[in-house]
Write a protein that holds these residues in place. Sequence first.
Motif, mmCIF file in Angstrom:
data_model
loop_
_atom_site.group_PDB
_atom_site.id
_atom_site.type_symbol
_atom_site.label_atom_id
_atom_site.label_comp_id
_atom_site.label_asym_id
_atom_site.label_seq_id
_atom_site.Cartn_x
_atom_site.Cartn_y
_atom_site.Cartn_z
ATOM 1 N N LEU A 1 0.865 -1.180 0.000
ATOM 2 C CA LEU A 1 0.000 0.000 0.000
ATOM 3 C C LEU A 1 0.899 1.226 0.000
ATOM 4 N N THR A 2 0.721 2.096 -0.986
ATOM 5 C CA THR A 2 1.515 3.317 -1.077
ATOM 6 C C THR A 2 0.665 4.521 -0.709
ATOM 7 N N LEU A 3 1.260 5.431 0.067
ATOM 8 C CA LEU A 3 0.608 6.654 0.522
ATOM 9 C C LEU A 3 1.354 7.843 -0.072
ATOM 10 N N LEU A 4 0.635 8.756 -0.713
ATOM 11 C CA LEU A 4 1.230 9.920 -1.359
ATOM 12 C C LEU A 4 0.694 11.211 -0.753
ATOM 13 N N ARG A 5 1.583 12.191 -0.636
ATOM 14 C CA ARG A 5 1.179 13.508 -0.147
ATOM 15 C C ARG A 5 1.615 14.585 -1.128
ATOM 16 N N ALA A 6 0.830 15.686 -1.153
ATOM 17 C CA ALA A 6 1.150 16.805 -2.028
ATOM 18 C C ALA A 6 2.248 17.685 -1.454
ATOM 19 N N GLN A 7 2.550 17.524 -0.178
ATOM 20 C CA GLN A 7 3.571 18.332 0.474
ATOM 21 C C GLN A 7 4.818 17.500 0.738
ATOM 22 N N PRO A 8 6.012 18.098 0.650
ATOM 23 C CA PRO A 8 7.226 17.364 1.007
ATOM 24 C C PRO A 8 7.303 17.138 2.508
ATOM 25 N N GLY A 9 8.153 16.211 2.917
ATOM 26 C CA GLY A 9 8.323 15.900 4.334
ATOM 27 C C GLY A 9 7.882 14.488 4.640
ATOM 28 N N ASP A 10 8.392 13.967 5.737
ATOM 29 C CA ASP A 10 8.029 12.611 6.140
ATOM 30 C C ASP A 10 6.550 12.534 6.509
ATOM 31 N N ILE A 11 5.883 11.491 6.047
ATOM 32 C CA ILE A 11 4.539 11.192 6.537
ATOM 33 C C ILE A 11 4.680 10.779 7.988
ATOM 34 N N ASP A 12 3.863 11.359 8.863
ATOM 35 C CA ASP A 12 4.085 11.158 10.288
ATOM 36 C C ASP A 12 4.000 9.679 10.668
ATOM 37 N N GLU A 13 4.743 9.324 11.707
ATOM 38 C CA GLU A 13 4.897 7.930 12.098
ATOM 39 C C GLU A 13 3.570 7.282 12.450
ATOM 40 N N ALA A 14 2.690 8.039 13.098
ATOM 41 C CA ALA A 14 1.394 7.477 13.483
ATOM 42 C C ALA A 14 0.582 7.081 12.251
ATOM 43 N N SER A 15 0.630 7.907 11.193
ATOM 44 C CA SER A 15 -0.113 7.589 9.974
ATOM 45 C C SER A 15 0.477 6.369 9.282
ATOM 46 N N VAL A 16 1.812 6.262 9.281
ATOM 47 C CA VAL A 16 2.447 5.092 8.670
ATOM 48 C C VAL A 16 2.068 3.832 9.436
ATOM 49 N N GLU A 17 2.066 3.911 10.760
ATOM 50 C CA GLU A 17 1.702 2.739 11.569
ATOM 51 C C GLU A 17 0.248 2.341 11.335
ATOM 52 N N LEU A 18 -0.642 3.334 11.236
ATOM 53 C CA LEU A 18 -2.043 3.021 10.954
ATOM 54 C C LEU A 18 -2.201 2.462 9.544
ATOM 55 N N GLY A 19 -1.424 2.995 8.604
ATOM 56 C CA GLY A 19 -1.451 2.455 7.254
ATOM 57 C C GLY A 19 -1.016 1.000 7.226
#
Length: 259
Positions: A134-152
Amino acid sequence: MSKTRDQRLATAFVSLADTLVADFDVVDFLGTLTERAVELLEVDAAGVILTDQRGGWRPAAASSEHSGLVEVFAAQTRQGPCLDCVHSGRVIASPDLSADTGRWPEFAGLAVDAGFRSASAVPMRLRDDIIGALTLLRAQPGDIDEASVELGQALADVATIGILQQRAVSREEIVSEQLQATLHRRTVIEQAKGVLAEHGNLNMHEAYTLLRRYARGSGRRMSDVAHDLANQALDPDELFGRHGNSRSGQPPSSKEASG
């Protein structure tokens, strides 16, 4: 009153775990996974690739069917964080895709052109078996926060278990047959999207939305409706007649890649 984030999370996990039903539609199920990821994880787009059981990987679902995003996820079967993720079995992230054109020239270039600046990919796995990512993309640069990655990762894990348990006689049967069937159904859905897009002068996302709405409204699996459309057993006018013009009249949101 709107649901709290915890309530929406609980609802998402229940919907992803509820696969032991007679009319389970795995293509629609994976579409739901990507949509819930966008809704709950503060990302702008999400997509899934699955193993084709021949050593390759193929796109299986995306949170939007707009052409720019579809091209991004198609490229991920050849290079990108998603492909690195399935090969390594761990989360792969890029906080600045524009700086990763050397590592993933095709994927990063298409993603940046489509308006995305950062990405994370989490494996879809059960024990040591990885069936996709599962890939998650954001329109803004920067790390996707750890909590969102863990939930993903949690959403991906639940979805993987759901796919593998659905009518499973053995795990080997599901891995070798269910995933093959999923990818075949996706191909048929692409054909049906083309039929609807040409017939009604729609873009691919609008065609997909109309196909999905008709399938749900008629109590049929989306892949079965797509098969009938692709084989001229179902008149496209039936879909337009039941649901009218599928165009919303609204421009694509920031969560939909330009297409």
